[in-house]
Design a protein around this motif. Structure first.
Motif, mmCIF file in Angstrom:
data_model
loop_
_atom_site.group_PDB
_atom_site.id
_atom_site.type_symbol
_atom_site.label_atom_id
_atom_site.label_comp_id
_atom_site.label_asym_id
_atom_site.label_seq_id
_atom_site.Cartn_x
_atom_site.Cartn_y
_atom_site.Cartn_z
ATOM 1 N N PRO A 122 0.886 -1.267 0.199
ATOM 2 C CA PRO A 122 0.149 -0.199 -0.070
ATOM 3 C C PRO A 122 0.714 1.093 -0.041
ATOM 4 O O PRO A 122 0.545 2.414 -0.330
ATOM 5 N N THR A 133 -1.051 1.845 -5.403
ATOM 6 C CA THR A 133 -2.148 0.660 -5.382
ATOM 7 C C THR A 133 -2.962 0.605 -6.555
ATOM 8 O O THR A 133 -3.334 -0.178 -7.068
ATOM 9 N N ASN A 134 -3.558 1.913 -6.862
ATOM 10 C CA ASN A 134 -4.516 1.868 -7.838
ATOM 11 C C ASN A 134 -4.014 1.584 -9.181
ATOM 12 O O ASN A 134 -4.654 0.671 -9.939
ATOM 13 N N HIS A 137 -3.827 -2.104 -9.145
ATOM 14 C CA HIS A 137 -5.148 -2.616 -9.451
ATOM 15 C C HIS A 137 -5.562 -2.599 -10.943
ATOM 16 O O HIS A 137 -6.122 -3.384 -11.485
ATOM 17 N N VAL A 164 -8.472 -8.372 -7.205
ATOM 18 C CA VAL A 164 -8.902 -6.809 -7.032
ATOM 19 C C VAL A 164 -9.973 -6.376 -6.399
ATOM 20 O O VAL A 164 -9.939 -5.781 -5.154
ATOM 21 N N LEU A 165 -11.138 -7.114 -6.539
ATOM 22 C CA LEU A 165 -12.352 -6.776 -5.708
ATOM 23 C C LEU A 165 -12.356 -7.130 -4.391
ATOM 24 O O LEU A 165 -13.112 -6.500 -3.535
ATOM 25 N N GLN A 167 -9.780 -6.679 -2.385
ATOM 26 C CA GLN A 167 -9.181 -5.561 -1.890
ATOM 27 C C GLN A 167 -9.975 -4.336 -1.754
ATOM 28 O O GLN A 167 -9.845 -3.463 -1.009
ATOM 29 N N ASN A 168 -10.649 -4.064 -3.005
ATOM 30 C CA ASN A 168 -11.331 -3.070 -3.357
ATOM 31 C C ASN A 168 -12.550 -3.279 -4.100
ATOM 32 O O ASN A 168 -12.364 -3.480 -5.287
ATOM 33 N N ASP A 170 -15.057 -1.714 -5.066
ATOM 34 C CA ASP A 170 -15.499 -0.574 -5.844
ATOM 35 C C ASP A 170 -14.708 -0.286 -6.836
ATOM 36 O O ASP A 170 -14.931 0.903 -7.474
ATOM 37 N N HIS A 171 -13.736 -1.064 -7.368
ATOM 38 C CA HIS A 171 -12.765 -0.314 -8.107
ATOM 39 C C HIS A 171 -13.280 -0.716 -9.496
ATOM 40 O O HIS A 171 -13.555 -1.469 -10.188
#
Length: 289
Positions: A122, A133-134, A137, A164-165, A167-168, A170-171
């Protein structure tokens, strides 16, 4: 050859030169952040004339070129930026996106994988050269898209999206690509439902490239009718219109008759047309003297 010459030009710059160029770059950054891409582009170009290897100019001018649709120019700039600072993995990501858009998916896939493998957690992008991180992803989402649309490996794509989902959830890029995956699997309702969520998360989403929306439209060669140029259609239609306007029923429309009656009832307009007297009631008999 060319790169070696550019390195020689760069090495000849003095400390004062670097300071002046840095001030110009900061001015260009300000213009770029205020959405004045044209002004920023002019300054970046001037800096690159003096120092062809200025990393910030190369990357930012590459982004402006990509946004303007100039893929060859964007690719040239990102390629050079990667040579100048190969440790900057976010630049690799930008280059990979351009390569993907140019349908060079083999090399794009390799670069996306390098970004993913170089990710260190992170805090990446803050304490080191690894991508943030973004970007990490986004790279996985792009790998998923390559697997489903190019390599026809739907299962691998689904696994990548799950990474990915998890960890996030709403990516946006991952969810968008997953919409296209649902459509590919014939799950149209699920795809539409998920796409509504994507649009809710990103109100500007429909202005961007969207694999799901692309999947809803067939290629031109699969259209069921030939595409006829607009000028040809207008010529054909205008000829038909000219013929139709000469037909009697165009002037005998019920609405025109209704307007005539209202005019007569309320005394509007001038004298009634000659056919009005002929059409209403019996003709008066001549007076015999």
């Amino acid at each position: 050859g060319d790169v070696e010459e550019e390195f020689k030009v760069h090495d000849k710059l003095t400390a004062d030169d670097h300071e002046k160029l840095h001030a110009m770059v900061q001015q260009a950054h300000t213009l770029h952040s205020n959405h004045d891409d044209k002004g920023a582009e002019e300054i970046y170009e001037k800096v690159l004339e003096a120092d062809p290897l200025d990393f910030e100019c190369l990357t930012n001018l590459g982004k402006i070129s990509y946004s303007g649709g100039d893929l060859p120019r964007a690719r040239e700039l990102f390629e050079k930026a990667v040579v100048v600072k190969p440790e900057k993995e976010k630049t690799m990501y930008h280059l990979a996106i351009v390569l993907y858009d140019q349908r060079e998916t083999d090399r794009a896939k390799i670069l996306f994988e390098q970004v993913v493998q170089g990710y260190t957690g992170p805090k990446s992008g803050i304490i080191g050269e690894s991508a943030d991180t973004n970007t990490f992803h986004n790279s996985i989402a792009m790998l998923g898209l390559i697997h489903q649309s190019v390599l026809q490996d739907v299962d691998k794509a689904e696994k990548l999206y799950q990474v990915v989902l998890k960890q996030n959830g709403d990516h946006v890029l991952t969810l968008d690509h997953k919409c296209a995956l649902y459509a590919l699997k014939g799950e149209a309702d699920e795809a539409a439902k998920l796409h509504r969520k994507v649009c809710g998360l990103d109100p500007n989403h429909t202005r961007k490239v969207c694999p799901y929306l692309d999947s809803l439209f067939p290629p031109q060669q699969r259209l069921m009718h030939p595409v006829q140029p607009l000028t040809t259609r207008l010529e054909n239609e205008s000829e038909k219109f000219a013929v139709g306007s000469r037909k009697k029923h165009w002037t005998n429309h019920p609405w025109r008759s209704f307007v005539k009656k209202l005019t007569r009832m309320f005394g509007g307009g001038g004298a009634p047309p000659p056919d009005a007297a002929e059409g209403g009631g019996p003709k008066p008999k001549p007076v015999v003297v």
